[in-house]
Design an enzyme around this catalytic site. Structure first.
Site, PDB file in Angstrom:
ATOM      1  N   GLY A  67       0.816  -1.211   0.000  1.00 29.19           N
ATOM      2  CA  GLY A  67       0.000   0.000   0.000  1.00 29.19           C
ATOM      3  C   GLY A  67       0.847   1.256   0.000  1.00 29.19           C
ATOM      4  O   GLY A  67       2.077   1.208  -0.109  1.00 29.19           O
ATOM      5  N   GLY A  69       0.594   5.847   1.115  1.00 31.55           N
ATOM      6  CA  GLY A  69      -0.144   6.951   1.723  1.00 31.55           C
ATOM      7  C   GLY A  69       0.619   8.244   1.513  1.00 31.55           C
ATOM      8  O   GLY A  69       1.637   8.290   0.800  1.00 31.55           O
ATOM      9  N   SER A  72       4.128   7.636   3.334  1.00 35.91           N
ATOM     10  CA  SER A  72       4.876   6.381   3.309  1.00 35.91           C
ATOM     11  C   SER A  72       4.404   5.469   2.184  1.00 35.91           C
ATOM     12  O   SER A  72       3.320   5.661   1.622  1.00 35.91           O
ATOM     13  CB  SER A  72       4.729   5.638   4.645  1.00 35.91           C
ATOM     14  OG  SER A  72       3.382   5.227   4.830  1.00 35.91           O
ATOM     15  N   THR A  73       5.235   4.475   1.890  1.00 37.96           N
ATOM     16  CA  THR A  73       4.793   3.298   1.153  1.00 37.96           C
ATOM     17  C   THR A  73       4.959   2.105   2.089  1.00 37.96           C
ATOM     18  O   THR A  73       5.796   2.131   3.012  1.00 37.96           O
ATOM     19  CB  THR A  73       5.608   3.073  -0.131  1.00 37.96           C
ATOM     20  OG1 THR A  73       7.007   3.129   0.177  1.00 37.96           O
ATOM     21  CG2 THR A  73       5.257   4.120  -1.177  1.00 37.96           C
ATOM     22  N   VAL A  74       4.175   1.043   1.855  1.00 42.86           N
ATOM     23  CA  VAL A  74       4.140  -0.087   2.776  1.00 42.86           C
ATOM     24  C   VAL A  74       4.432  -1.363   1.986  1.00 42.86           C
ATOM     25  O   VAL A  74       3.853  -1.604   0.928  1.00 42.86           O
ATOM     26  CB  VAL A  74       2.775  -0.185   3.482  1.00 42.86           C
ATOM     27  CG1 VAL A  74       2.777  -1.336   4.485  1.00 42.86           C
ATOM     28  CG2 VAL A  74       2.442   1.131   4.190  1.00 42.86           C
ATOM     29  N   LYS A  89       7.075  -0.229   6.782  1.00 47.39           N
ATOM     30  CA  LYS A  89       6.484   1.058   6.448  1.00 47.39           C
ATOM     31  C   LYS A  89       7.617   2.051   6.215  1.00 47.39           C
ATOM     32  O   LYS A  89       8.305   2.453   7.161  1.00 47.39           O
ATOM     33  CB  LYS A  89       5.556   1.526   7.569  1.00 47.39           C
ATOM     34  CG  LYS A  89       4.763   2.788   7.257  1.00 47.39           C
ATOM     35  CD  LYS A  89       3.757   3.075   8.370  1.00 47.39           C
ATOM     36  CE  LYS A  89       2.882   4.267   8.030  1.00 47.39           C
ATOM     37  NZ  LYS A  89       1.874   4.527   9.105  1.00 47.39           N
ATOM     38  N   ASP A 190      -8.416   9.350  14.960  1.00 47.97           N
ATOM     39  CA  ASP A 190      -8.586   9.025  13.538  1.00 47.97           C
ATOM     40  C   ASP A 190      -9.175   7.620  13.387  1.00 47.97           C
ATOM     41  O   ASP A 190      -8.764   6.838  12.536  1.00 47.97           O
ATOM     42  CB  ASP A 190      -7.221   9.108  12.838  1.00 47.97           C
ATOM     43  CG  ASP A 190      -7.342   9.147  11.319  1.00 47.97           C
ATOM     44  OD1 ASP A 190      -8.452   9.417  10.822  1.00 47.97           O
ATOM     45  OD2 ASP A 190      -6.328   8.899  10.646  1.00 47.97           O
TER      46      ASP A 190
END
Length: 405
Positions: A67, A69, A72-74, A89, A190
């Site tokens: 994934g 965001g 970050s990338t995961v 992460k 959140d």
């Protein structure tokens, strides 16, 4: 490709890195935007230029992308020392302050929660390291791999809603996890279905993800010295529901300033009052509704006009909860924009008419519906101190096994 300060395996590794395919995948047109490139604030050189099969942190081989965001990338990584899988992460290199790391370290330092049952429902940080490139440093979190989010699972359901038994199970786990966080003086801020992930009981699911990347490599595009990969999703998992993503969390009992995604904001946040852990219980009420009902209680009505959006949001709250009490109105000068001193609405948009929680509820009936609405009334309160705390909500009769009529 940018260099990494931890790009080679060390002697302690007992398994050689696997060789990943360099062909046999869909090549995406360079002019098309892929994954993180679609984010409005995406800046290419801020993201680490990962290569599939790369070994980072001295002994983690990257075997799949999971994934991405805004920060970050995961990735899924396999530890070459023992074959265990981890989520990696990889943060962007411009993060000056990583609030999530601060929260993870705080939780690890709190000793009075060591035996709390809610720990299993909250993600833990197992380690971290730094990758260095010509453009800057990237902090990497080592986390336990998790499967799909509750939101992804919900999107797979008929009409995007769950049966009651699944809703009560999810809420039980969220409330136990929240009780742990609040005991440790952490406010999540959140909490929604996309930040609730299902844990994995069987690592064979992860081995299949890696094997899938070998046999059918993910689509990707090349952008000069880097590749942008399409993520794989882990659709299995049958373990505990896990509260994730602490980038917006706060430590301490009292806070000020903006917080929470727009549709989930508690009234005290909208109106610039002090706020604390009760904001998480407000979102539990919204979560309960959204898991059970096809329509959300509060939508963003005027995203291009924050002032009108706040008015629509507060007008909808007034319609469903009734006018706020005088004590609440006295806590912020902002309230005078929307109500008179006696609670009469005077905002710039009308209050919706002929709506109530009871009329909007379409799934439950009879006593079951009454008890559910009673739970919501204890969570969706104007006065934060009147909201149920997590342990009280967990003990509510609707969650403790009242049968449906």
């Amino acid at each position: 490709m940018a260099s990494s300060s931890h790009s080679q395996p060390i002697a302690a590794a007992s398994q050689p890195p696997r060789v990943f395919p360099t062909s046999g995948f869909q090549v995406i047109d360079p002019s098309d935007k892929v994954e993180e490139e679609n984010l409005p604030c995406y800046i290419r050189d801020e993201y680490y230029p990962m290569r599939m099969g790369e070994v980072i942190g001295e002994h983690y081989q990257v075997v799949a992308k999971l994934g991405y965001g805004t920060t970050s990338t995961v990735w899924l990584g396999r530890d070459l020392r023992d074959g265990k899988y981890w989520t990696l992460k990889v943060h962007i290199n411009t993060m000056q302050y990583n609030q999530e790391r601060v929260v993870y370290h705080h939780l690890a330092s709190v000793t009075n929660t060591d035996d709390h049952p809610g720990r299993q429902n909250v993600r833990e940080l197992h380690g971290s390291f730094t990758l260095t490139t010509q453009h800057g440093d990237h902090e990497v979190f080592v986390l336990t791999p998790l499967a799909m989010s509750l939101m992804t699972l919900q999107e797979m359901q008929p009409k995007r809603v769950f049966q009651k038994v699944l809703v009560t199970s999810a809420l039980d786990q969220v409330l136990v996890g929240l009780d742990y966080l609040h005991t440790a003086e952490v406010v999540h801020t959140d909490l929604h279905a996309d930040n609730l992930l299902i844990s994995i009981k069987d690592d064979s699911i992860l081995a299949k993800v890696e094997e899938g990347e070998i046999l059918a490599p993910a689509a990707r595009k090349q952008d000069d010295d880097r590749f942008i990969y399409v993520s794989r999703y882990i659709l299995g998992g049958a373990g505990a529901l896990t509260i994730c993503d602490f980038g917006q969390a706060r430590i301490g009992s009292e806070h000020t300033g903006p917080a929470m995604p727009l549709p989930y904001r508690a009234p005290e946040v909208i109106l610039k009052m002090d706020w604390g852990s009760p904001v998480d219980l407000w979102t539990v009420g919204l979560l309960a509704w959204s898991l059970l009902e096809p329509e959300a209680l509060f939508d963003v009505y005027a995203a291009d006009s924050p002032e009108l959006n706040d008015a629509h949001h507060l007008a909808a709250m007034t319609a469903l909860l009734g006018p706020p009490p005088p004590e609440f109105l006295k806590r912020s000068e902002e309230t005078s924009k929307y109500w008179s001193e006696d609670g009469t609405w005077k905002g710039p948009v009308p209050v919706p008419t002929d709506v109530s929680l009871e009329s909007l509820g379409t799934v439950l009936t009879g006593e079951d519906k009454e008890l559910f609405l009673d739970l919501l009334s204890g969570l969706l309160c104007w006065l934060p101190e009147e909201r149920l705390i997590a342990a009280q909500a967990y003990s509510h009769s609707w969650l403790r096994g009242v049968s449906e009529e």
